[in-house]
Scaffold this motif. Structure first.
Motif, short mmCIF file in Angstrom:
data_model
loop_
_atom_site.label_atom_id
_atom_site.label_comp_id
_atom_site.label_asym_id
_atom_site.label_seq_id
_atom_site.Cartn_x
_atom_site.Cartn_y
_atom_site.Cartn_z
N THR A 44 -40.79 61.59 18.61
CA THR A 44 -39.75 61.08 17.72
C THR A 44 -40.03 61.52 16.29
O THR A 44 -41.14 61.92 15.94
CB THR A 44 -39.67 59.55 17.79
OG1 THR A 44 -40.92 58.99 17.35
CG2 THR A 44 -39.37 59.08 19.20
N GLY A 45 -38.99 61.42 15.47
CA GLY A 45 -39.12 61.88 14.09
C GLY A 45 -38.94 63.38 14.00
O GLY A 45 -38.49 64.05 14.94
N ALA A 46 -39.27 63.93 12.86
CA ALA A 46 -39.15 65.38 12.62
C ALA A 46 -40.54 66.00 12.74
O ALA A 46 -41.34 65.88 11.79
CB ALA A 46 -38.56 65.65 11.25
N TYR A 93 -43.45 61.14 14.12
CA TYR A 93 -43.71 61.79 12.83
C TYR A 93 -42.88 61.09 11.76
O TYR A 93 -41.65 60.98 11.89
CB TYR A 93 -43.30 63.26 12.87
CG TYR A 93 -44.12 64.12 13.83
CD1 TYR A 93 -45.19 64.87 13.36
CD2 TYR A 93 -43.78 64.19 15.18
CE1 TYR A 93 -45.92 65.66 14.23
CE2 TYR A 93 -44.52 64.98 16.05
CZ TYR A 93 -45.58 65.71 15.56
OH TYR A 93 -46.31 66.50 16.42
N ASP A 94 -43.54 60.60 10.71
CA ASP A 94 -42.77 60.10 9.57
C ASP A 94 -43.17 60.90 8.33
O ASP A 94 -43.80 61.94 8.42
CB ASP A 94 -42.94 58.59 9.39
CG ASP A 94 -44.38 58.20 9.09
OD1 ASP A 94 -45.16 59.07 8.63
OD2 ASP A 94 -44.74 57.04 9.33
N VAL A 133 -51.00 61.92 7.02
CA VAL A 133 -50.96 63.37 6.77
C VAL A 133 -49.98 63.60 5.62
O VAL A 133 -48.78 63.73 5.84
CB VAL A 133 -50.50 64.14 8.03
CG1 VAL A 133 -50.55 65.65 7.75
CG2 VAL A 133 -51.34 63.79 9.24
N PRO A 134 -50.49 63.62 4.37
CA PRO A 134 -49.59 63.86 3.23
C PRO A 134 -48.91 65.22 3.36
O PRO A 134 -49.54 66.22 3.69
CB PRO A 134 -50.53 63.82 2.03
CG PRO A 134 -51.74 63.07 2.50
CD PRO A 134 -51.87 63.40 3.96
N ARG A 135 -47.63 65.24 3.10
CA ARG A 135 -46.85 66.47 3.20
C ARG A 135 -46.35 66.88 1.83
O ARG A 135 -46.00 66.04 1.00
CB ARG A 135 -45.66 66.27 4.13
CG ARG A 135 -46.04 65.91 5.55
CD ARG A 135 -44.81 65.62 6.39
NE ARG A 135 -43.93 66.77 6.44
CZ ARG A 135 -42.69 66.72 6.95
NH1 ARG A 135 -42.21 65.60 7.43
NH2 ARG A 135 -41.93 67.81 6.96
N ASP A 136 -46.35 68.18 1.59
CA ASP A 136 -45.80 68.70 0.34
C ASP A 136 -44.29 68.57 0.34
O ASP A 136 -43.62 69.02 1.28
CB ASP A 136 -46.17 70.19 0.16
CG ASP A 136 -47.66 70.36 0.05
OD1 ASP A 136 -48.34 69.41 -0.39
OD2 ASP A 136 -48.16 71.44 0.44
N ARG A 137 -43.78 67.96 -0.69
CA ARG A 137 -42.33 67.79 -0.77
C ARG A 137 -41.72 69.00 -1.44
O ARG A 137 -42.26 69.59 -2.31
CB ARG A 137 -42.00 66.51 -1.56
CG ARG A 137 -42.53 65.25 -0.82
CD ARG A 137 -42.13 64.00 -1.61
NE ARG A 137 -42.63 62.81 -0.96
CZ ARG A 137 -42.01 62.18 0.02
NH1 ARG A 137 -40.85 62.64 0.48
NH2 ARG A 137 -42.52 61.09 0.58
#
Length: 402
Positions: A296-298, A336-337, A398-402
């Motif tokens: 689920t999620g992206a 995944y959020d 898991v920090p993601r680059d925006r």
């Protein structure tokens, strides 16, 4: 080599003592010779007699042990010099003995004690300055003051350098011990990492092989097709276990860079991750435990370490289902959020709680899960599910680059 070091150390310790003995004996000989050959046509000083030689010996010979008892040697030397000056013998020949004794005190005793000894030595030497030849009185006084100042300053500096050297030696030893402790911690961490990997690989694949071996033996004559399928699953599990063991050995022998090169050589050396989740589910399902996988999620690509962490936790949770609830149905949900990956592995079995859970005896499975998650700032919880059965939940930020 050890004997050579011991010998050199003994020589370094004995050399100062030998040098002091030689200095004391030579000083007595030189001073006595100078006193005996001193021309004194005007009779400025008392005529040399046996007491003059005795006092010279008492001034210089104790200097042979000046490093062992600096304060006692200085007091004795100063007393003999004072007697020598009071008897009005030729004064110059005993000045250096008192100067060396003062230097030793300044080099080995506290500054306050050395300062008092310097003042006392100065008074003794000023008393001897009265014996200077007419016209040389001011020069003699200046010489005495400068000599005392130089002896005290150089001795004090030598003491400070020795103290600094001792502090550096202590700090060096502390640094060595800290480095050894750090190395031991690194070795222990590496051992724990290897133990975790071995547990995850061996426990899962051996569980699959055990189940399939039992099935193949049970239907070997009655259902050859099912037995053949079980043997194929055993073969695949064995090959995959060997591939993962080989990958770990490559890391241990040649480092991470070599392991990454091997990862590109084929599927046998690829690092496990969520990309192989379906393959894991099929293998567990072939062992008799139905597995429902939901994403689920992206979905997004995880860092290699976090990807392996999530895969290993799911693998361990499914292995526990096979071992402790083989008749249950399992489900794996990966969500995944924006800043984390959340995993839930649950089963609907009613068998005993798996080993290593909060309600059962301590084991390595859950401990390994928590250690893996902790490395990446994640958390793992395990316990009875709300609808029965058992549930393992993992959250890995898991920090993601925006």
């Amino acid at each position: 080599m050890f004997a050579q070091r011991m010998w050199s150390g003994a020589v370094r310790q004995a050399f100062p003592q030998v040098a002091d003995i030689v200095y004391a004996v030579v000083s007595v000989w030189i001073s006595s010779t100078a006193l005996r050959n001193l021309p004194d046509p005007h009779g400025y000083w008392r005529q040399t007699d046996v007491w003059a030689y005795v006092l010279i010996a008492l001034v210089y010979l104790p200097l042979a042990v000046r490093r062992r008892a600096p304060l006692t040697v200085l007091i004795g030397t100063a007393a003999c010099v004072l007697c020598y000056f009071t008897l009005a013998y030729y004064h110059v020949v005993v000045v250096s003995g008192l100067g060396l004794a003062l230097y030793t005190v300044a080099a080995q005793c506290p500054r306050r004690v050395a300062a008092k000894c310097a003042a006392a030595s100065l008074l003794v030497l000023l008393w001897g300055a009265r014996l200077a030849e007419p016209g040389n009185g001011p020069f003699s006084v200046a010489f005495v003051i400068v000599m005392v100042a130089v002896a005290w300053v150089t001795g004090d500096r030598s003491r400070r350098l020795a103290e600094r050297g001792e502090r550096l030696a202590v700090l060096t030893e502390q640094l060595r011990l800290e480095q050894e402790e750090k190395a031991q911690r690194a070795v222990m961490a590496e051992r724990m990492k290897i133990a975790r990997e071995l547990h995850d690989v061996v426990a899962h694949h051996v569980s699959v092989i055990s189940v399939q071996t039992g099935l193949a033996g049970y239907v070997f004559t009655s259902d050859p097709r099912t037995a053949r399928e079980a043997l194929e699953i055993i073969e695949g599990s064995a090959h995959e276990a060997m591939a993962e063991m080989r990958r770990m050995l490559v890391v241990l022998r040649e480092g991470t860079e070599r392991a990454q090169e091997e990862e590109g050589a084929g599927d046998h050396t690829a690092t496990p991750g969520l990309g192989r989740l379906d393959q894991l589910a099929r293998r567990v399902q072939a062992a008799g435990v139905p597995v429902d996988v939901r994403i689920t999620g992206a979905p997004f690509a995880l860092p290699p370490g976090a990807d392996l962490c999530v895969y290993r936790v799911i693998q361990e949770a499914l292995t526990n289902v096979m071992k402790h609830a083989p008749a249950a149905n399992a489900s794996v949900t990966v969500h995944y959020d924006e800043a984390a990956v959340r995993v839930r592995v649950a089963d609907d079995g009613q068998e005993a709680i798996p080993v290593g859970t909060a309600a059962g005896p301590a084991g390595h499975g859950l401990i390994g899960m928590r250690e893996r998650a902790g490395i990446y700032g994640g958390t793992v919880t395990a316990g009875p599910g709300p609808q029965g059965g058992f549930e393992v939940a993992l959250t890995v930020p898991v920090p993601r680059d925006r």
